[in-house]
Motif scaffolding. Structure first.
Motif, PDB file in Angstrom:
ATOM      1  N   LYS A  26       0.952  -0.867  -0.314  1.00 45.49           N
ATOM      2  CA  LYS A  26      -0.077  -0.020  -0.201  1.00 45.49           C
ATOM      3  C   LYS A  26       1.138   1.004   0.057  1.00 45.49           C
ATOM      4  N   ASN A  27       1.971   1.163   0.843  1.00 43.32           N
ATOM      5  CA  ASN A  27       2.735   2.349   1.425  1.00 43.32           C
ATOM      6  C   ASN A  27       3.632   2.571  -0.311  1.00 43.32           C
ATOM      7  N   ALA A  28       3.843   1.259  -1.377  1.00 40.79           N
ATOM      8  CA  ALA A  28       4.470   1.665  -2.293  1.00 40.79           C
ATOM      9  C   ALA A  28       3.447   2.231  -3.570  1.00 40.79           C
ATOM     10  N   GLU A  29       2.312   1.909  -4.079  1.00 38.85           N
ATOM     11  CA  GLU A  29       1.487   1.903  -4.431  1.00 38.85           C
ATOM     12  C   GLU A  29       0.794   3.777  -4.869  1.00 38.85           C
TER      13      GLU A  29
ATOM     14  N   LYS B  39       4.632   9.600  -7.422  1.00 39.76           N
ATOM     15  CA  LYS B  39       5.898   9.802  -8.567  1.00 39.76           C
ATOM     16  C   LYS B  39       4.757  10.177  -9.196  1.00 39.76           C
ATOM     17  N   ASN B  40       3.803   9.150  -9.811  1.00 41.58           N
ATOM     18  CA  ASN B  40       2.708   9.958 -11.237  1.00 41.58           C
ATOM     19  C   ASN B  40       2.084  10.942 -11.710  1.00 41.58           C
ATOM     20  N   GLU B  41       2.034  10.996 -10.218  1.00 37.14           N
ATOM     21  CA  GLU B  41       1.162  12.441  -9.914  1.00 37.14           C
ATOM     22  C   GLU B  41       2.459  13.558 -10.424  1.00 37.14           C
ATOM     23  N   ALA B  42       3.543  14.292 -10.012  1.00 38.43           N
ATOM     24  CA  ALA B  42       4.863  14.570  -9.565  1.00 38.43           C
ATOM     25  C   ALA B  42       4.873  14.996 -11.858  1.00 38.43           C
ATOM     26  N   ARG B  43       5.298  12.938 -12.399  1.00 37.62           N
ATOM     27  CA  ARG B  43       4.869  12.819 -13.332  1.00 37.62           C
ATOM     28  C   ARG B  43       4.156  13.738 -14.484  1.00 37.62           C
TER      29      ARG B  43
END
Length: 190
Positions: free
Chosen positions: A11-14, A20-24
């Motif tokens: 869950k923490n990794a997700e 990271k995806n939002e920042a990307r």
């Protein structure tokens, strides 16, 4: 010390992946916007450069051609004046026969030269400059059109300054956009 279960770790990794995806995604959006800005600036620069080139073709080159026509008419006028002077000398002078023959030869030569210049001006093709055919019938009409083009040139010079100013401003802003794009690409790679 608390140990995390596998589910909590996943869950923490997700959550971390989502962050990271939002920042990307934000970086990609900013990068696309800056690339669009750069494309728009380069397109505008190209358009302004074409306007400057078109101005030269539409005003400056016709002026050169018309100035050439005026010069041809002036040359023909000079030969006409020379012919008149020689006729006057022939008519009003007491010249020996050999001198009269020489004057007649000079008159004939001057007439041929005048006719050559006149034919040259009349033979020139002016259609690609949007000049009416009647334009070349006299030095005055050519000079009149030339004066009109000089007035357009004067007004166009102000427009040219605006184009150059626009080009200068765009060239000034372009490096900042390039730096932003480079920065965002490096950030995206990280």
């Amino acid at each position: 010390m608390e140990t995390l279960t596998i589910e909590e770790k996943v869950k923490n990794a997700e959550i971390l992946i989502d962050q990271k995806n939002e920042a990307r995604f934000e970086i990609v959006q900013r990068l696309e916007k800056r690339e669009f800005d750069r494309f728009h600036m380069l397109t505008e620069l190209e358009g302004l450069s074409l306007e400057i080139e078109n101005f030269a073709v539409n005003i400056k080159e016709p002026i050169q051609y018309l100035q050439g026509a005026v010069d041809e008419y002036k040359a023909a006028e000079e030969f006409t004046n020379q012919i008149n002077s020689l006729f006057h000398r022939l008519k009003n002078g007491r010249n020996p026969l050999t001198e009269e023959k020489q004057i007649l030869r000079k008159i004939k030569c001057a007439q041929e030269q005048r006719d050559k210049y006149s034919a040259y001006v009349e033979a020139k093709t002016w259609s690609h400059w949007r000049f009416p055919k009647v334009l070349l019938n006299s030095k005055e009409s050519v000079q009149s059109h030339l004066d009109r083009l000089y007035n357009e040139l004067e007004g166009g010079s102000k427009q040219q300054k605006a184009y150059y100013s626009g080009i200068h401003q765009l060239k000034k802003r372009l490096p900042a956009v390039e730096r932003d794009i480079s920065y965002l690409q490096k950030k995206l790679e990280k």
